[in-house]
Design a protein around this motif. Structure first.
Motif, PDB file in Angstrom:
ATOM      1  N   ARG A 159       0.835  -1.212   0.000  1.00 54.32           N
ATOM      2  CA  ARG A 159       0.000   0.000   0.000  1.00 54.32           C
ATOM      3  C   ARG A 159       0.866   1.257   0.000  1.00 54.32           C
ATOM      4  O   ARG A 159       0.553   2.239  -0.681  1.00 54.32           O
ATOM      5  CB  ARG A 159      -0.938  -0.012   1.213  1.00 54.32           C
ATOM      6  CG  ARG A 159      -1.896   1.149   1.267  1.00 54.32           C
ATOM      7  CD  ARG A 159      -2.948   1.016   0.197  1.00 54.32           C
ATOM      8  NE  ARG A 159      -3.916   2.084   0.355  1.00 54.32           N
ATOM      9  CZ  ARG A 159      -4.539   2.648  -0.648  1.00 54.32           C
ATOM     10  NH1 ARG A 159      -4.335   2.244  -1.875  1.00 54.32           N
ATOM     11  NH2 ARG A 159      -5.395   3.611  -0.438  1.00 54.32           N
ATOM     12  N   ALA A 160       1.964   1.252   0.745  1.00 54.41           N
ATOM     13  CA  ALA A 160       2.851   2.413   0.790  1.00 54.41           C
ATOM     14  C   ALA A 160       3.487   2.674  -0.579  1.00 54.41           C
ATOM     15  O   ALA A 160       3.622   3.828  -0.992  1.00 54.41           O
ATOM     16  CB  ALA A 160       3.926   2.218   1.864  1.00 54.41           C
ATOM     17  N   VAL A 161       3.851   1.602  -1.278  1.00 54.27           N
ATOM     18  CA  VAL A 161       4.384   1.772  -2.631  1.00 54.27           C
ATOM     19  C   VAL A 161       3.297   2.344  -3.542  1.00 54.27           C
ATOM     20  O   VAL A 161       3.536   3.295  -4.298  1.00 54.27           O
ATOM     21  CB  VAL A 161       4.937   0.448  -3.206  1.00 54.27           C
ATOM     22  CG1 VAL A 161       5.308   0.596  -4.678  1.00 54.27           C
ATOM     23  CG2 VAL A 161       6.135  -0.037  -2.399  1.00 54.27           C
ATOM     24  N   THR A 177       0.110   6.795  -6.460  1.00 51.97           N
ATOM     25  CA  THR A 177      -1.225   7.358  -6.665  1.00 51.97           C
ATOM     26  C   THR A 177      -1.514   8.627  -5.881  1.00 51.97           C
ATOM     27  O   THR A 177      -2.266   9.477  -6.350  1.00 51.97           O
ATOM     28  CB  THR A 177      -2.311   6.320  -6.310  1.00 51.97           C
ATOM     29  OG1 THR A 177      -2.185   5.959  -4.935  1.00 51.97           O
ATOM     30  CG2 THR A 177      -2.200   5.090  -7.190  1.00 51.97           C
ATOM     31  N   SER A 178      -0.951   8.789  -4.707  1.00 50.36           N
ATOM     32  CA  SER A 178      -1.227   9.976  -3.897  1.00 50.36           C
ATOM     33  C   SER A 178      -0.122  11.011  -4.000  1.00 50.36           C
ATOM     34  O   SER A 178      -0.376  12.186  -4.214  1.00 50.36           O
ATOM     35  CB  SER A 178      -1.414   9.597  -2.425  1.00 50.36           C
ATOM     36  OG  SER A 178      -2.583   8.846  -2.268  1.00 50.36           O
ATOM     37  N   CYS A 179       1.113  10.572  -3.841  1.00 50.15           N
ATOM     38  CA  CYS A 179       2.245  11.490  -3.852  1.00 50.15           C
ATOM     39  C   CYS A 179       2.688  11.799  -5.276  1.00 50.15           C
ATOM     40  O   CYS A 179       2.873  12.957  -5.637  1.00 50.15           O
ATOM     41  CB  CYS A 179       3.413  10.918  -3.046  1.00 50.15           C
ATOM     42  SG  CYS A 179       4.886  11.950  -3.085  1.00 50.15           S
ATOM     43  N   GLY A 180       2.884  10.760  -6.052  1.00 49.25           N
ATOM     44  CA  GLY A 180       3.337  10.937  -7.419  1.00 49.25           C
ATOM     45  C   GLY A 180       4.848  10.965  -7.583  1.00 49.25           C
ATOM     46  O   GLY A 180       5.352  11.210  -8.681  1.00 49.25           O
ATOM     47  N   CYS A 181       5.588  10.701  -6.496  1.00 49.26           N
ATOM     48  CA  CYS A 181       7.048  10.696  -6.621  1.00 49.26           C
ATOM     49  C   CYS A 181       7.525   9.510  -7.458  1.00 49.26           C
ATOM     50  O   CYS A 181       8.595   9.559  -8.053  1.00 49.26           O
ATOM     51  CB  CYS A 181       7.728  10.714  -5.246  1.00 49.26           C
ATOM     52  SG  CYS A 181       7.380   9.299  -4.198  1.00 49.26           S
ATOM     53  N   HIS A 196       9.892  -1.062 -14.721  1.00 53.56           N
ATOM     54  CA  HIS A 196       8.646  -0.338 -14.995  1.00 53.56           C
ATOM     55  C   HIS A 196       8.431   0.824 -14.039  1.00 53.56           C
ATOM     56  O   HIS A 196       7.335   1.361 -13.939  1.00 53.56           O
ATOM     57  CB  HIS A 196       7.423  -1.275 -14.967  1.00 53.56           C
ATOM     58  CG  HIS A 196       7.483  -2.330 -16.007  1.00 53.56           C
ATOM     59  ND1 HIS A 196       7.294  -3.653 -15.714  1.00 53.56           N
ATOM     60  CD2 HIS A 196       7.739  -2.286 -17.336  1.00 53.56           C
ATOM     61  CE1 HIS A 196       7.417  -4.369 -16.817  1.00 53.56           C
ATOM     62  NE2 HIS A 196       7.691  -3.556 -17.820  1.00 53.56           N
ATOM     63  N   LEU A 197       9.467   1.214 -13.347  1.00 51.47           N
ATOM     64  CA  LEU A 197       9.370   2.256 -12.337  1.00 51.47           C
ATOM     65  C   LEU A 197      10.157   3.479 -12.774  1.00 51.47           C
ATOM     66  O   LEU A 197      11.307   3.369 -13.196  1.00 51.47           O
ATOM     67  CB  LEU A 197       9.923   1.711 -11.007  1.00 51.47           C
ATOM     68  CG  LEU A 197       9.659   2.494  -9.754  1.00 51.47           C
ATOM     69  CD1 LEU A 197       8.171   2.616  -9.473  1.00 51.47           C
ATOM     70  CD2 LEU A 197      10.352   1.825  -8.581  1.00 51.47           C
ATOM     71  N   CYS A 251      10.256  10.257  -2.638  1.00 53.90           N
ATOM     72  CA  CYS A 251      10.465  11.503  -1.916  1.00 53.90           C
ATOM     73  C   CYS A 251      10.816  11.151  -0.466  1.00 53.90           C
ATOM     74  O   CYS A 251      10.693   9.994  -0.048  1.00 53.90           O
ATOM     75  CB  CYS A 251       9.220  12.391  -1.976  1.00 53.90           C
ATOM     76  SG  CYS A 251       7.802  11.761  -1.041  1.00 53.90           S
ATOM     77  N   GLU A 252      11.241  12.124   0.278  1.00 48.81           N
ATOM     78  CA  GLU A 252      11.661  11.884   1.660  1.00 48.81           C
ATOM     79  C   GLU A 252      10.532  11.287   2.504  1.00 48.81           C
ATOM     80  O   GLU A 252      10.748  10.356   3.280  1.00 48.81           O
ATOM     81  CB  GLU A 252      12.140  13.204   2.275  1.00 48.81           C
ATOM     82  CG  GLU A 252      12.826  13.041   3.605  1.00 48.81           C
ATOM     83  CD  GLU A 252      13.391  14.365   4.113  1.00 48.81           C
ATOM     84  OE1 GLU A 252      13.111  14.703   5.276  1.00 48.81           O
ATOM     85  OE2 GLU A 252      14.102  15.035   3.340  1.00 48.81           O
ATOM     86  N   ASN A 253       9.323  11.803   2.331  1.00 50.81           N
ATOM     87  CA  ASN A 253       8.186  11.308   3.107  1.00 50.81           C
ATOM     88  C   ASN A 253       7.854   9.857   2.760  1.00 50.81           C
ATOM     89  O   ASN A 253       7.681   9.019   3.653  1.00 50.81           O
ATOM     90  CB  ASN A 253       6.956  12.193   2.899  1.00 50.81           C
ATOM     91  CG  ASN A 253       5.776  11.723   3.716  1.00 50.81           C
ATOM     92  OD1 ASN A 253       5.830  11.671   4.936  1.00 50.81           O
ATOM     93  ND2 ASN A 253       4.709  11.359   3.034  1.00 50.81           N
ATOM     94  N   CYS A 254       7.767   9.557   1.474  1.00 51.66           N
ATOM     95  CA  CYS A 254       7.441   8.186   1.053  1.00 51.66           C
ATOM     96  C   CYS A 254       8.534   7.209   1.463  1.00 51.66           C
ATOM     97  O   CYS A 254       8.240   6.077   1.859  1.00 51.66           O
ATOM     98  CB  CYS A 254       7.203   8.133  -0.452  1.00 51.66           C
ATOM     99  SG  CYS A 254       5.665   8.956  -0.965  1.00 51.66           S
TER     100      CYS A 254
END
Length: 131
Positions: A39-41, A46-50, A76-77, A82-85
């Protein structure tokens, strides 16, 4: 001097695990924490977009060796955490490792030995370790 990080971590987990000491609790927590890592990935996309996922069929020439195949395979990445993610993912992976260590404890297994054996197998078999 041998690195004892895994052994120390496993010993600390054995002292900290109080509520979820049952094998049933531990295996269901492993499932839960694996889902939280996934979910974090997904949230970083989907939420952060990093991160961005651009998945498509893997393309590679027909007559190449297994060793050459690694040059053509994609993750595929796109992007970087980002620092938060990164912080969230490190926390979720840490929680997952906690319950893996707890499982090792309850079953009398050494996480360090498991990692060492897996590393030896990978070092020996390399890309031919397709199990």
């Amino acid at each position: 001097m041998k690195d004892n990080t895994c052994n120390e971590f496993q010993a600390t987990v054995s002292q900290c695990l109080v509520r979820h000491k049952s094998i049933i609790d531990i295996i269901t927590k492993i499932q839960e924490t694996a889902g939280r890592v996934n979910r974090a990935v997904a949230k970083s996309v989907t939420s952060c977009g990093c991160l961005e996922v651009n998945a498509k069929k893997q393309q590679f020439p027909a007559n190449i060796s297994l060793h050459e195949l690694t040059q053509f395979m994609e993750t595929h990445l796109k992007g970087d955490l980002c620092e938060n993610c990164q912080e969230v993912l490190e926390q979720e992976i840490g929680n997952h490792l906690f319950y893996l260590a707890a499982l090792c404890n309850i079953l009398g297994l050494s996480l360090n030995d498991i990692i060492s054996k897996e590393n030896e197998k990978l070092s020996t078999l390399g890309i031919y370790n397709l199990s």
